[in-house]
Design a protein around this motif. Structure first.
Motif, PDB file in Angstrom:
ATOM      1  N   ASP A 120      15.158   8.311  -7.976  1.00 56.77           N
ATOM      2  CA  ASP A 120      15.570   6.908  -8.040  1.00 56.77           C
ATOM      3  C   ASP A 120      14.366   6.125  -8.537  1.00 56.77           C
ATOM      4  OD1 ASP A 120      15.894   4.164  -7.158  1.00 56.77           O
ATOM      5  OD2 ASP A 120      17.375   4.815  -5.676  1.00 56.77           O
ATOM      6  N   SER A 123      15.085   0.978 -11.544  1.00 60.07           N
ATOM      7  CA  SER A 123      16.007   0.202 -10.700  1.00 60.07           C
ATOM      8  C   SER A 123      15.742  -1.303 -10.653  1.00 60.07           C
ATOM      9  CB  SER A 123      15.973   0.771  -9.271  1.00 60.07           C
ATOM     10  OG  SER A 123      16.137   2.160  -9.297  1.00 60.07           O
ATOM     11  N   PRO A 124      15.706  -1.980 -11.810  1.00 60.93           N
ATOM     12  CA  PRO A 124      15.402  -3.412 -11.770  1.00 60.93           C
ATOM     13  C   PRO A 124      16.583  -4.273 -11.324  1.00 60.93           C
ATOM     14  CG  PRO A 124      15.811  -2.714 -14.017  1.00 60.93           C
ATOM     15  CD  PRO A 124      15.875  -1.470 -13.181  1.00 60.93           C
ATOM     16  N   ASN A 125      16.230  -5.477 -10.908  1.00 63.54           N
ATOM     17  CA  ASN A 125      17.208  -6.479 -10.527  1.00 63.54           C
ATOM     18  C   ASN A 125      17.825  -7.055 -11.812  1.00 63.54           C
ATOM     19  OD1 ASN A 125      18.428  -8.872  -9.794  1.00 63.54           O
ATOM     20  ND2 ASN A 125      16.739  -9.557  -8.482  1.00 63.54           N
ATOM     21  N   HIS A 160      19.018   2.785 -10.148  1.00 61.65           N
ATOM     22  CA  HIS A 160      19.812   2.063  -9.140  1.00 61.65           C
ATOM     23  C   HIS A 160      19.670   0.557  -9.392  1.00 61.65           C
ATOM     24  CE1 HIS A 160      21.623   1.992  -5.036  1.00 61.65           C
ATOM     25  NE2 HIS A 160      20.900   0.905  -4.857  1.00 61.65           N
ATOM     26  N   GLY A 162      19.898  -3.355  -9.615  1.00 63.33           N
ATOM     27  CA  GLY A 162      20.295  -4.347  -8.608  1.00 63.33           C
ATOM     28  C   GLY A 162      21.365  -5.259  -9.179  1.00 63.33           C
ATOM     29  N   TYR A 318      22.336  -5.066   1.049  1.00 63.74           N
ATOM     30  CA  TYR A 318      21.522  -4.030   0.400  1.00 63.74           C
ATOM     31  C   TYR A 318      21.527  -2.695   1.175  1.00 63.74           C
ATOM     32  CZ  TYR A 318      17.243  -2.474  -2.103  1.00 63.74           C
ATOM     33  OH  TYR A 318      16.319  -1.808  -2.866  1.00 63.74           O
ATOM     34  N   ASP A 322      22.778   1.115   0.132  1.00 65.01           N
ATOM     35  CA  ASP A 322      21.888   2.283   0.092  1.00 65.01           C
ATOM     36  C   ASP A 322      22.381   3.422   0.990  1.00 65.01           C
ATOM     37  OD1 ASP A 322      19.825   2.543  -1.760  1.00 65.01           O
ATOM     38  OD2 ASP A 322      18.725   0.879  -0.881  1.00 65.01           O
ATOM     39  N   TYR A 340      12.454   8.500  -3.928  1.00 65.30           N
ATOM     40  CA  TYR A 340      12.595   7.070  -4.211  1.00 65.30           C
ATOM     41  C   TYR A 340      11.259   6.528  -4.715  1.00 65.30           C
ATOM     42  CZ  TYR A 340      16.920   6.989  -1.451  1.00 65.30           C
ATOM     43  OH  TYR A 340      18.179   7.212  -0.970  1.00 65.30           O
ATOM     44  N   ILE A 342       9.947   3.366  -5.066  1.00 63.68           N
ATOM     45  CA  ILE A 342      10.109   1.937  -4.744  1.00 63.68           C
ATOM     46  C   ILE A 342       8.814   1.478  -4.086  1.00 63.68           C
ATOM     47  CG2 ILE A 342      11.675   0.236  -3.742  1.00 63.68           C
ATOM     48  CD1 ILE A 342      13.622   2.399  -3.072  1.00 63.68           C
ATOM     49  N   GLN A 346       9.352  -1.838   0.753  1.00 64.40           N
ATOM     50  CA  GLN A 346      10.693  -1.424   1.192  1.00 64.40           C
ATOM     51  C   GLN A 346      10.663  -0.194   2.112  1.00 64.40           C
ATOM     52  OE1 GLN A 346      13.913  -1.597  -1.659  1.00 64.40           O
ATOM     53  NE2 GLN A 346      12.819  -3.110  -2.888  1.00 64.40           N
ATOM     54  N   HIS A 349      12.962  -0.618   5.135  1.00 60.99           N
ATOM     55  CA  HIS A 349      14.370  -0.578   4.681  1.00 60.99           C
ATOM     56  C   HIS A 349      14.841   0.872   4.490  1.00 60.99           C
ATOM     57  CE1 HIS A 349      17.862  -0.867   2.051  1.00 60.99           C
ATOM     58  NE2 HIS A 349      17.192  -0.200   1.135  1.00 60.99           N
TER      59      HIS A 349
HETATM   60  N1  ARG Z   1      16.504  -3.207  -7.172  1.00 62.42           N
HETATM   61  C1  ARG Z   1      15.476  -2.977  -6.196  1.00 62.42           C
HETATM   62  C2  ARG Z   1      14.295  -3.901  -6.470  1.00 62.42           C
HETATM   63  O1  ARG Z   1      14.155  -4.413  -7.565  1.00 62.42           O
HETATM   64  C3  ARG Z   1      14.970  -1.563  -6.202  1.00 62.42           C
HETATM   65  C4  ARG Z   1      16.008  -0.561  -5.885  1.00 62.42           C
HETATM   66  C5  ARG Z   1      15.426   0.732  -5.476  1.00 62.42           C
HETATM   67  N2  ARG Z   1      16.375   1.733  -5.132  1.00 62.42           N
HETATM   68  C6  ARG Z   1      17.170   1.745  -4.067  1.00 62.42           C
HETATM   69  N3  ARG Z   1      17.967   2.778  -3.900  1.00 62.42           N
HETATM   70  N4  ARG Z   1      17.128   0.807  -3.150  1.00 62.42           N
HETATM   71  O2  ARG Z   1      13.506  -4.099  -5.569  1.00 62.42           O
END
Ligand code: ARG
Length: 581
Positions: A120, A123-125, A160, A162, A318, A322, A340, A342, A346, A349
């Motif tokens: 993973d 994974s941008p927003n 992944h 956002g 969120y 997940d 992951y 990240i 996080q 989380h």
């Molecule tokens: N979209 C999230 C961010 O920008 C990161 C996601 C990471 N992956 C996940 N499975 N939560 O912070």
């Protein structure tokens, strides 16, 4: 060839042969000072202790049993409690000769591993364009995907994105209530405008409770498949994905649309999961929200609080997504390992998500779930890397700046270069430089981003490695083809050659460690050391001018293998080489 694991296995056998009990892993490390031996057995003391034996006596037994091993020249007990291991030069010559073929790459590969590993990363927003904060996850995640693939894992890349959170409620509310924009106009909006609107909406949410309420309502509406919200959402996502793909392509990141399994993908799983968690008495209803009370999760005041999965207005959070995602990765993607990438914020989380997923038996204990977190990119003043006015820097801007700076460097060396070549070369160098500068840092700590170091020909940089590569290529140019055909075996004639050869043979163990730990910087350190050792050798010894043909061919062959390793090493990290600079 993995020297470390070979040594470990052989020493284990020798211990078993002497009926020594083994209650621990055999720890062997590379010796920092090669004069004392190439490797060292480090836990002689604890093994001997466990067997009620003196370390000296145990070492004698091991050394005696190992004396017939071809790979070993000698083993020496050293005080207080080590055994130093010297490798045999004939064995090294044979190993290097075996390695020498056109298919060096496949000789380092390992295809036995058929495990599924989900990675993973990036994974941008989707309410913003990618910024420098996304560099680490994207670049380190992608390098790890390539490393794992090289090691024969079946890698499943997961972007992944956002795309299902309250940022869309905010965006829709702002577009509708404040901007009063029609949906049909949205396709003409740029991603920068979307981001601006998102920032304004966020600020308004803090100031204005009614707007916050409206935003939440829109998030819930979107999640309940309201057509109007869905249409706006779809347009924004499409726009952003297109922009991000440009960045991935430019950065040589192996992500494409087939790797997008974003938050919204799990939407149909969410109601059942909530119901199931309630039935299993893992989740409860509290103040009309659905939460999972976890004992060790406390708020700032030290009071136990729960993980909120669903809000009273019907929107999912969120964590809920997940949890569904972890279930899917285990059940449908058949993951054996989930990594992951990240950032460290996080940590809590992911811990909660994992804990709940295990409690609900959505994931087996056997699956390795690892959060490969990373530190931040800082400026010279140890502050987050931002523009002077404190704004976040867009990833695309950073990439363009690096390419521009690379162009200046190239032009300084070669004014006459054609425009086409200048562009091609500046991309290889500029993009390689920002990727390498990130990859070469210890993953877990913060690091300082400084253009001067990023694009330098000195030190542990991609430019240094790429340049060393071009140097070897220019040596090989003259004798390249004959060399490949020649049947001369490698003959080591001095200690520098010996150390270079050992370094070559260590490539696989480094790849292995990098794949196990998800730490590409180990590969960077290695190729940098290999390149510096080679440069030293090149300055000190003749390669082409040497009269003795055997020595000349050996040195050329060593050069050839090193050029291959530098290329493979950079390629595994997603960085290209060039034949001339
Ligand atoms: N979209 C999230 C961010 O920008 C990161 C996601 C990471 N992956 C996940 N499975 N939560 O912070």
């Amino acid at each position: 060839m993995n020297i470390l694991s070979k040594l470990r296995k052989k020493i284990k056998k020798s211990l078993i042969k002497s009926k020594i009990l083994i209650n621990q892993k055999i720890i062997i490390q590379k010796n920092k000072n090669e004069k004392n031996g190439h490797y060292q057995l480090n836990n002689l003391y604890s093994i001997s202790n466990f067997n009620n034996m003196s370390p000296e006596i145990l070492s004698k037994k091991i050394i005696k049993n190992m004396s017939s091993q071809k790979m070993i020249q000698k083993m020496v007990f050293s005080k207080p409690c080590f055994i130093n291991i010297f490798l045999n030069s004939v064995w090294i010559e044979q190993s290097i000769t075996n390695l020498f073929s056109n298919k060096i790459k496949t000789k380092f590969k390992c295809n036995k591993n058929k495990k599924n590993v989900v990675i993973d990363y990036s994974s941008p927003n989707m309410a913003k364009s990618m910024h420098v904060g996304h560099l680490r996850s994207t670049v380190i995640g992608d390098a790890t995907a390539r490393i794992m693939e090289f090691f024969g894992y079946n890698v499943i890349r997961c972007n992944h994105i956002g795309d299902w959170g309250n940022q869309f409620g905010m965006l829709i509310a702002y577009l509708k209530k404040v901007k009063k924009i029609k949906i049909s106009k949205i396709k003409n909006i740029s991603i920068d405008q979307i981001e601006k609107i998102y920032c304004q909406a966020k600020t308004l949410c803090i100031k204005n409770k009614d707007f916050l309420k409206k935003s939440d309502e829109y998030t819930a509406k979107l999640q309940q498949n309201n057509q109007y919200c869905y249409n706006i959402w779809k347009k924004i996502i499409k726009l952003n994905i297109k922009e991000n793909n440009k960045i991935y392509k430019l950065l040589n990141i192996s992500l494409n649309n087939t790797h997008i399994i974003g938050e919204s993908f799990y939407k149909n799983m969410l109601p059942n999961i909530i119901q199931d968690l309630i039935q299993k008495k893992i989740a409860i209803q509290k103040n009309h929200n659905i939460i999972v009370p976890l004992k060790n999760i406390k708020n700032r005041k030290g009071k136990t609080m729960g993980v909120v999965l669903k809000k009273k207005n019907g929107s999912f959070l969120y964590s809920a997504i997940d949890i569904a995602c972890m279930k899917y990765r285990y059940e449908k993607l058949k993951a054996n390992i989930i990594l992951y990438y990240i950032d460290s914020r996080q940590k809590q989380h992911l811990k909660q998500v994992y804990k709940i997923s295990k409690l609900a038996r959505y994931i087996s204990q056997k699956v390795k779930v690892k959060h490969h977190m990373f530190g931040m990119m800082l400026n010279k003043k140890n502050k987050p890397f931002q523009t002077r006015s404190g704004k976040t820097i867009k990833l695309l801007e950073l990439i363009k700046e690096s390419i521009n700076r690379a162009q200046t460097i190239i032009l300084k060396k070669n004014e006459k270069i054609s425009k086409k070549n200048l562009l091609k070369l500046s991309k290889i160098i500029g993009i390689g430089a920002i990727k390498y500068s990130d990859l070469s840092k210890n993953r877990t700590t913060n690091y300082i981003f400084n253009w001067k170091n990023v694009l330098s020909f000195e030190g542990n940089t991609s430019l240094y490695i790429q340049y060393t590569y071009t140097r070897i290529i220019s040596i090989l140019k003259k004798d390249y083809k004959n060399l490949i055909k020649s049947n001369y075996t490698i003959k080591i004639s001095n200690n520098s050659e010996m150390l270079l050869c050992i370094k070559i043979l260590q490539f696989k163990e480094i790849l292995y460690q990098a794949s196990k730990k998800g730490e590409p910087h180990l590969i960077c350190n290695y190729i940098y050391e290999l390149a510096s050792k080679y440069s030293y050798f090149y300055e000190k010894y003749h390669i082409l001018k040497i009269k003795d043909k055997k020595i000349c061919i050996t040195r050329l062959k060593i050069s050839y293998i090193i050029s291959k390793i530098l290329k493979i090493g950079l390629n595994i990290l997603g960085i290209n080489v060039t034949k001339s600079m």
